[in-house]
Enzyme design. Structure first.
Site, PDB file in Angstrom:
ATOM      1  N   ASP A 160       0.855  -1.191   0.000  1.00 52.90           N
ATOM      2  CA  ASP A 160       0.000   0.000   0.000  1.00 52.90           C
ATOM      3  C   ASP A 160       0.888   1.237   0.000  1.00 52.90           C
ATOM      4  OD1 ASP A 160      -2.356  -1.451   0.042  1.00 52.90           O
ATOM      5  OD2 ASP A 160      -2.496  -1.460   2.224  1.00 52.90           O
ATOM      6  N   ASP A 174      -7.146  -1.538  -4.369  1.00 51.88           N
ATOM      7  CA  ASP A 174      -8.228  -1.195  -3.448  1.00 51.88           C
ATOM      8  C   ASP A 174      -9.174  -0.177  -4.087  1.00 51.88           C
ATOM      9  OD1 ASP A 174      -7.079  -2.829  -1.509  1.00 51.88           O
ATOM     10  OD2 ASP A 174      -5.900  -1.184  -0.662  1.00 51.88           O
TER      11      ASP A 174
END
Length: 201
Positions: A160, A174
């Protein structure tokens, strides 16, 4: 017959006027516009996979760049402290939730991919193709991390790096999953089914 026509999105064929269904090469009765529906279905399927490949490629390339250039370095300010690029490894679900259930989330992602593949067989709606393509690309992006990244197969931590102030850090996969899910909610509220039919409650 009426139920089958509803599923594939073809209109009912009136029989009272004496119209007979066209005969296929094998001699079986077949709706006149079924041949038109098949190419349309193939085009929607191509759109689904095109969107999925684009979402997957963008996620994969961005993670490769982040791991090579940003990991173990200071965060990069994009919009002051409101938005930063900050590389982290997330063993949980989207937005850092549920780190104790990495294996479970891995199998959930795999199940989502299987469901989308099955649903694609009766897909005649372009908006649904786009939505499912985003879901598929995002699910594949994070599933790739879980399979191939440390600490091990099916237990890998997702990369991330998008870090808005006061919010969880996430990635492009995401984002694709959330956007695809949001579009599906809108389509469902508008009564549009994946097979292209529109129903009103």
């Amino acid at each position: 017959m009426a139920e089958a026509e509803r599923i594939i999105g073809t209109p009912d064929i009136p029989e009272a006027d004496g119209a007979e269904p066209e005969q296929s090469a094998s001699g079986s009765a077949e709706p006149a516009d079924q041949d038109e529906q098949r190419p349309k279905g193939k085009r929607k399927l191509l759109a689904l996979f095109a969107v999925a490949v684009l979402a997957y490629a963008m996620d994969l390339i961005s993670k490769m760049i982040v791991v090579a250039k940003l990991e173990h370095h200071e965060p990069i300010e994009v919009i002051g402290d409101l938005l930063q690029f900050n590389a982290i490894r997330n063993a949980g679900a989207a937005f850092g939730m549920g780190e104790a259930f990495t294996v479970i989330f891995t199998f959930i992602a795999a199940a989502v991919i299987v469901v989308i593949a099955r649903l694609a067989r009766k897909l005649y709606s372009l908006p649904w193709a786009i939505a499912l393509g985003m879901l598929l690309g995002g699910a594949l992006g994070n599933l790739t991390d879980r399979i191939f990244r440390a600490p091990g197969v099916f237990e890998g931590a997702v990369v991330d790096f998008i870090a808005p102030k006061g919010f969880a850090v996430f990635n492009l996969a995401d984002s694709a999953i959330v956007c695809g899910g949001f579009l599906i909610v809108i389509l469902s509220f508008r009564g549009l089914d994946p097979d292209g039919t529109v129903h009103k409650d």
